[in-house]
Design an enzyme around this catalytic site. Structure first.
Site, PDB file in Angstrom:
ATOM      1  N   ARG A  66       0.819  -1.228   0.000  1.00  0.00           N
ATOM      2  CA  ARG A  66       0.000   0.000   0.000  1.00  0.00           C
ATOM      3  C   ARG A  66       0.845   1.268   0.000  1.00  0.00           C
ATOM      4  NH1 ARG A  66      -2.774  -3.001   3.974  1.00  0.00           N
ATOM      5  NH2 ARG A  66      -4.425  -4.240   3.019  1.00  0.00           N
TER       6      ARG A  66
ATOM      7  N   LYS B  63       1.389  11.646 -10.526  1.00  0.00           N
ATOM      8  CA  LYS B  63       0.494  10.824 -11.336  1.00  0.00           C
ATOM      9  C   LYS B  63       1.267   9.619 -11.862  1.00  0.00           C
ATOM     10  CE  LYS B  63      -2.584  12.955 -14.193  1.00  0.00           C
ATOM     11  NZ  LYS B  63      -3.072  14.071 -15.078  1.00  0.00           N
TER      12      LYS B  63
ATOM     13  N   GLU C  65       6.930  20.837 -23.834  1.00  0.00           N
ATOM     14  CA  GLU C  65       6.330  20.969 -22.492  1.00  0.00           C
ATOM     15  C   GLU C  65       7.007  22.108 -21.711  1.00  0.00           C
ATOM     16  OE1 GLU C  65       3.697  19.110 -21.695  1.00  0.00           O
ATOM     17  OE2 GLU C  65       3.859  17.243 -22.846  1.00  0.00           O
TER      18      GLU C  65
ATOM     19  N   LYS D  15       5.537  23.468 -12.578  1.00  0.00           N
ATOM     20  CA  LYS D  15       4.653  22.327 -12.368  1.00  0.00           C
ATOM     21  C   LYS D  15       4.424  22.092 -10.881  1.00  0.00           C
ATOM     22  CE  LYS D  15       3.147  17.782 -13.557  1.00  0.00           C
ATOM     23  NZ  LYS D  15       3.182  16.621 -14.432  1.00  0.00           N
TER      24      LYS D  15
ATOM     25  N   GLU E  46      -5.813  16.938  -8.972  1.00  0.00           N
ATOM     26  CA  GLU E  46      -6.380  17.314 -10.257  1.00  0.00           C
ATOM     27  C   GLU E  46      -7.875  17.528 -10.232  1.00  0.00           C
ATOM     28  OE1 GLU E  46      -5.632  14.596 -13.521  1.00  0.00           O
ATOM     29  OE2 GLU E  46      -5.081  16.353 -14.685  1.00  0.00           O
TER      30      GLU E  46
ATOM     31  N   ARG F 107      -5.030  22.301 -11.930  1.00  0.00           N
ATOM     32  CA  ARG F 107      -4.124  21.420 -12.651  1.00  0.00           C
ATOM     33  C   ARG F 107      -4.534  21.268 -14.114  1.00  0.00           C
ATOM     34  NH1 ARG F 107      -1.146  16.528  -9.430  1.00  0.00           N
ATOM     35  NH2 ARG F 107      -0.127  15.562 -11.202  1.00  0.00           N
TER      36      ARG F 107
ATOM     37  N   ASN G   2      -2.963  21.107 -19.211  1.00  0.00           N
ATOM     38  CA  ASN G   2      -3.399  20.465 -20.456  1.00  0.00           C
ATOM     39  C   ASN G   2      -3.423  21.422 -21.643  1.00  0.00           C
ATOM     40  OD1 ASN G   2      -3.696  17.837 -19.554  1.00  0.00           O
ATOM     41  ND2 ASN G   2      -5.671  18.328 -18.628  1.00  0.00           N
TER      42      ASN G   2
ATOM     43  N   HIS H 175      -3.129  20.145 -25.106  1.00  0.00           N
ATOM     44  CA  HIS H 175      -3.252  18.692 -25.031  1.00  0.00           C
ATOM     45  C   HIS H 175      -4.567  18.153 -25.592  1.00  0.00           C
ATOM     46  CE1 HIS H 175       0.414  18.897 -22.775  1.00  0.00           C
ATOM     47  NE2 HIS H 175       0.429  17.594 -22.559  1.00  0.00           N
TER      48      HIS H 175
ATOM     49  N   HIS I 147      -3.811  15.332 -27.979  1.00  0.00           N
ATOM     50  CA  HIS I 147      -4.253  13.947 -27.777  1.00  0.00           C
ATOM     51  C   HIS I 147      -5.058  13.448 -28.969  1.00  0.00           C
ATOM     52  CE1 HIS I 147      -3.939  14.230 -23.103  1.00  0.00           C
ATOM     53  NE2 HIS I 147      -2.832  13.751 -23.638  1.00  0.00           N
TER      54      HIS I 147
ATOM     55  N   HIS J 237       4.314  12.445 -28.453  1.00  0.00           N
ATOM     56  CA  HIS J 237       3.426  13.263 -27.624  1.00  0.00           C
ATOM     57  C   HIS J 237       3.769  14.758 -27.692  1.00  0.00           C
ATOM     58  CE1 HIS J 237       0.930  14.428 -24.223  1.00  0.00           C
ATOM     59  NE2 HIS J 237       1.993  14.958 -23.652  1.00  0.00           N
TER      60      HIS J 237
HETATM   61  N1  LIG Z   1       2.850  11.058 -14.890  1.00  0.00           N
HETATM   62  C1  LIG Z   1       2.707  12.193 -15.528  1.00  0.00           C
HETATM   63  O1  LIG Z   1       2.331  13.201 -14.942  1.00  0.00           O
HETATM   64  C2  LIG Z   1       3.019  12.235 -17.000  1.00  0.00           C
HETATM   65  C3  LIG Z   1       3.087  13.473 -17.661  1.00  0.00           C
HETATM   66  C4  LIG Z   1       3.424  13.461 -19.001  1.00  0.00           C
HETATM   67  C5  LIG Z   1       3.687  12.277 -19.660  1.00  0.00           C
HETATM   68  N2  LIG Z   1       3.590  11.097 -18.986  1.00  0.00           N
HETATM   69  C6  LIG Z   1       3.887   9.825 -19.637  1.00  0.00           C
HETATM   70  O2  LIG Z   1       5.261   9.816 -19.988  1.00  0.00           O
HETATM   71  C7  LIG Z   1       5.439   8.962 -21.117  1.00  0.00           C
HETATM   72  C8  LIG Z   1       6.284   9.683 -22.105  1.00  0.00           C
HETATM   73  O3  LIG Z   1       7.539   9.975 -21.519  1.00  0.00           O
HETATM   74  P1  LIG Z   1       8.865   9.970 -22.380  1.00  0.00           P
HETATM   75  O4  LIG Z   1       8.691  10.876 -23.515  1.00  0.00           O
HETATM   76  O5  LIG Z   1      10.004  10.154 -21.483  1.00  0.00           O
HETATM   77  O6  LIG Z   1       8.818   8.498 -22.992  1.00  0.00           O
HETATM   78  P2  LIG Z   1       9.814   7.249 -22.862  1.00  0.00           P
HETATM   79  O7  LIG Z   1       9.974   6.847 -21.449  1.00  0.00           O
HETATM   80  O8  LIG Z   1       9.288   6.229 -23.791  1.00  0.00           O
HETATM   81  O9  LIG Z   1      11.206   7.829 -23.390  1.00  0.00           O
HETATM   82  C9  LIG Z   1      11.312   8.186 -24.721  1.00  0.00           C
HETATM   83  C10 LIG Z   1      12.428   7.388 -25.405  1.00  0.00           C
HETATM   84  O10 LIG Z   1      13.674   7.921 -24.994  1.00  0.00           O
HETATM   85  C11 LIG Z   1      14.502   6.894 -24.485  1.00  0.00           C
HETATM   86  N3  LIG Z   1      15.362   7.529 -23.492  1.00  0.00           N
HETATM   87  C12 LIG Z   1      14.981   8.089 -22.333  1.00  0.00           C
HETATM   88  N4  LIG Z   1      16.015   8.682 -21.735  1.00  0.00           N
HETATM   89  C13 LIG Z   1      17.082   8.484 -22.539  1.00  0.00           C
HETATM   90  C14 LIG Z   1      18.447   8.877 -22.468  1.00  0.00           C
HETATM   91  N5  LIG Z   1      18.917   9.639 -21.460  1.00  0.00           N
HETATM   92  N6  LIG Z   1      19.281   8.467 -23.445  1.00  0.00           N
HETATM   93  C15 LIG Z   1      18.810   7.739 -24.477  1.00  0.00           C
HETATM   94  N7  LIG Z   1      17.534   7.376 -24.629  1.00  0.00           N
HETATM   95  C16 LIG Z   1      16.683   7.748 -23.644  1.00  0.00           C
HETATM   96  C17 LIG Z   1      13.566   5.857 -23.986  1.00  0.00           C
HETATM   97  O11 LIG Z   1      14.179   4.585 -23.943  1.00  0.00           O
HETATM   98  C18 LIG Z   1      12.456   5.927 -25.024  1.00  0.00           C
HETATM   99  O12 LIG Z   1      12.818   5.176 -26.150  1.00  0.00           O
HETATM  100  C19 LIG Z   1       4.057   8.617 -21.610  1.00  0.00           C
HETATM  101  O13 LIG Z   1       3.739   7.298 -21.239  1.00  0.00           O
HETATM  102  C20 LIG Z   1       3.139   9.598 -20.904  1.00  0.00           C
HETATM  103  O14 LIG Z   1       1.836   9.067 -20.663  1.00  0.00           O
HETATM  104  C21 LIG Z   1       3.265  11.066 -17.676  1.00  0.00           C
HETATM  105 ZN   LIG Z   2       2.161  16.448 -22.153  1.00  0.00          ZN
END
Ligand SMILES: NC(=O)c1ccc[n+]([C@@H]2O[C@H](COP(=O)([O-])OP(=O)(O)OC[C@H]3O[C@@H](n4cnc5c(N)ncnc54)[C@H](O)[C@@H]3O)[C@@H](O)[C@H]2O)c1
Ligand SMILES: [Zn+2]
Ligand SMILES: NC(=O)c1ccc[n+]([C@@H]2O[C@H](COP(=O)([O-])OP(=O)(O)OC[C@H]3O[C@@H](n4cnc5c(N)ncnc54)[C@H](O)[C@@H]3O)[C@@H](O)[C@H]2O)c1
Ligand SMILES: [Zn+2]
Lengths: 382, 382
Positions: free
Chosen positions: A135, A157, A199, A240, A250, A254, A258, A261, A265, A280
């Protein structure tokens, strides 16, 4: 915020600290060079646990896992690790169960930690696991993509995807520490860096016109690395963190995060989340330009402001119009449907983030969907 | 609490309401007859959602599901349902995913609800699902076992079992409403009723000596049904609600709820959770007697108090000594190992709930494990 407000980074040290004020769940974000290699020390200085399960992906693991576990070991933290495939598909129940099983096999207790070493995918998945093992156990984010450093690693999140859609299952579980190693971005692809930059710009466009102006001047330095990059990441985290502190779960403010977005999206859905066509941040870039142009059309913002946004994102190498997305797209009506699904239309009205100009975004909850549709028809490549 | 404090139930209406005070997460527990058949009205009077996914098990579903969904429909709540196998094994990841999928297929939104209709197994599983669908949707508990009515449906602990142990994965997710239909207990087996009664008696033994004395006088009426039963359930809910309100996330006072559970869990583990040999409440009954006898041995409590506890639980038809468990048991050393695993021994010391007498329990964090072992050796059937 001084550096940002005066539009200069003079005097900003190489490392910055942002505190996210959430009462007993408050935590630090450290942004600086070389943090992975000294993660052990930063963790033991703040957290009690001496056992960790490190989760990473197949791109990041080979680059940074050893440096991380060496540092953990040096500071007396025993660790096990799991390297998952890279990419959005990794955010599923199967991998969630694998992470949970790893943590339980390692007999992690409440004060022990799961560490996410990677982009937002690894952070969202590992954070969800940390939120449900016993938990809730401790969670350390070591974001390695720009998007993760400025967005997903801050705010608590977490989640996974299901066949019903993205991020539909998860928990709010705040990290206990975030270590954003600016050096790690050196191995990130140009395209992923630009996507994260969308972003960064977003925070300026929401309510920080000075930061946006600073980015207009310093964009090249931010892309080049060094203190300007650290400043941009820190300013984004501060932005943020402020929103999250005001609205942890949220329910209101918050929503401003978006900006861009809703359109973004819908575009991601339109390409079936095919990242070869659109990632994205690219969807968000196009979406932010559309949000400004739509606000212009509604006589809320000036055309100059919309042009300024478009110009800056274009200079950053981001797509700024629907026509730049390679391949076929569904008609405007198809996009509109995706928007309606995302947002729940109430008697023909949509909730939308609109703007009165750069840094003057607001939540409008009475946008006629007919207006959105005719705007989209105009914006569509003919 | 008047009825309990004066030792009489005169003036207590047939229905009782207990409010769990948790700020914005406060909720009502209704205890009374006929609540399943009017669940729709009670829900719509308090919650906004008009869509529900009802989760039940193969014993309870055939008895009460139709009455519930009819009532929901009458009051304008659309529902879907899922009937899972009965029993502890149902609390697993596979069924969690099935419940989540049902909720997402039904397109439940934040204000819509998952309803648990069943014992603690269904409540724990369905509550976990409600806690993670869209990072938390509404949750209504309709507990149908005595244990669920007086214990598991109150307090927000949810979870599932894994190969590593029981309840090791889950979230804190408070229900938004609890409807404890006293009539539903009519179809519960005698044995399950008695097992739940052990937890009722526990609240008296923790810190409500008057309630324990009331139970001594009214036990037969509580078992027979009617207002005494409703009073006993309500008093138990008030007791648990007070503890939960003081310590929502189990950092301190909530530990008292584990009176009898350290020995009890070890006994459950010793029979490999074979419910034919020992159900949870039976383990707790033996455990509470042992906790009192152990406290006597440590010169904390009088022998009279320990005898009083043993006598009352025995009259209620519960086992009160290790020797009553059918079949072979591991030696005392084996039980001790299970206790040590459950509790984490720190340099030979255990945390234990001890007592100075009926209604005078306290948390002791320095109990020598050698004392526990020699006590167990004495208590073992020769
Ligand atoms: N929790 C939240 O508040 C929140 C907010 C925005 C996005 N997200 C989520 O985040 C995800 C997108 O994040 P992302 O863009 O980091 O995606 P990701 O984790 O897939 O990373 C993007 C790519 O970059 C590579 N990578 C990452 N760091 C690297 C580095 N230092 N060197 C080489 N390669 C590297 C990864 O292996 C991947 O192929 C989505 O799933 C989205 O839903 C969450
Ligand atoms: Zn975003
Ligand atoms: N969340 C908490 O705080 C908490 C507290 C205590 C126990 N628990 C959990 O609760 C579970 C035990 O609860 P339980 O004893 O209710 O077990 P259960 O749900 O398995 O119910 C016991 C049996 O009674 C049957 N049953 C239930 N109501 C009935 C009715 N009205 N008529 C006929 N049959 C009925 C069930 O089908 C089952 O076979 C365990 O998994 C335990 O971990 C949770
Ligand atoms: Zn119990």
């Amino acid at each position: 915020m001084t550096a940002v407000e005066t539009g200069t980074i003079e005097g900003a040290g190489p490392e910055q600290l942002v505190r996210v004020p959430l009462g007993s769940r408050s935590y630090d974000i450290l942004i600086g060079p070389g943090l992975i290699a000294r993660a052990g020390g930063e963790i033991t200085a703040r957290l009690k646990g001496r056992r960790a399960a490190v989760i990473t992906d197949a791109n990041v693991g080979p680059l940074y896992l050893e440096a991380l576990t060496d540092s953990l070991q040096t500071d007396g933290i025993e660790s096990v690790s799991l390297t998952l495939p890279a990419g959005e598909k990794t955010k599923n129940f199967e991998n969630l169960i694998a992470v949970v099983d790893l943590a339980l096999t390692a007999r992690l207790e409440r004060n022990d930690m799961i560490i996410a070493l990677g982009g937002g995918v690894i952070g969202d998945l590992a954070g969800f696991a940390a939120g449900i093992v016993k938990r809730g156990i401790r969670f350390v984010q070591i974001p390695t993509s720009l998007l993760a450093q400025v967005d997903s690693s801050v705010g608590g999140k977490t989640g996974i995807n299901t066949r019903h859609g993205k991020n539909l299952v998860g928990v709010f579980h705040q990290p206990d520490l975030v270590l954003a190693d600016a050096d790690a971005l050196g191995t990130l692809s140009e395209r992923e860096f630009r996507a994260g930059y969308a972003e960064v710009a977003k925070y300026g466009l929401i309510d920080k016109p000075d930061f946006f102006a600073w980015l207009e001047k310093n964009r090249a330095d931010v892309f080049a690395g060094g203190p300007a990059r650290i400043e941009a990441i820190a300013a984004s985290c501060r932005a943020k963190a402020a929103v999250v502190a005001a609205d942890e779960r949220e329910n209101g403010a918050r929503a401003l995060l978006n900006l861009g977005h809703t359109f973004g999206h819908a575009l991601e859905a339109a390409v079936q989340y095919d990242s070869a066509r659109l990632v994205h941040g690219e969807g968000v870039a196009i979406g932010m330009v559309l949000a400004h142009e739509f606000s212009t059309r509604l006589n809320l913002a000036s055309r100059d402001d919309a042009d300024r946004v478009r110009k800056h994102l274009k200079e950053a190498g981001l797509p700024v119009s629907i026509g730049e997305i390679p391949g076929d797209l569904p008609p405007a009506e198809g996009l509109m449907e995706a928007i309606a699904q995302d947002k729940k239309v109430k008697s023909g009205k949509l909730t939308f983030i609109l703007t009165r100009g750069v840094g003057q975004s607001f939540v409008a909850d009475d946008v006629p969907s007919s207006e959105v549709l005719s705007f989209l028809r105009e914006k569509y490549p003919q």
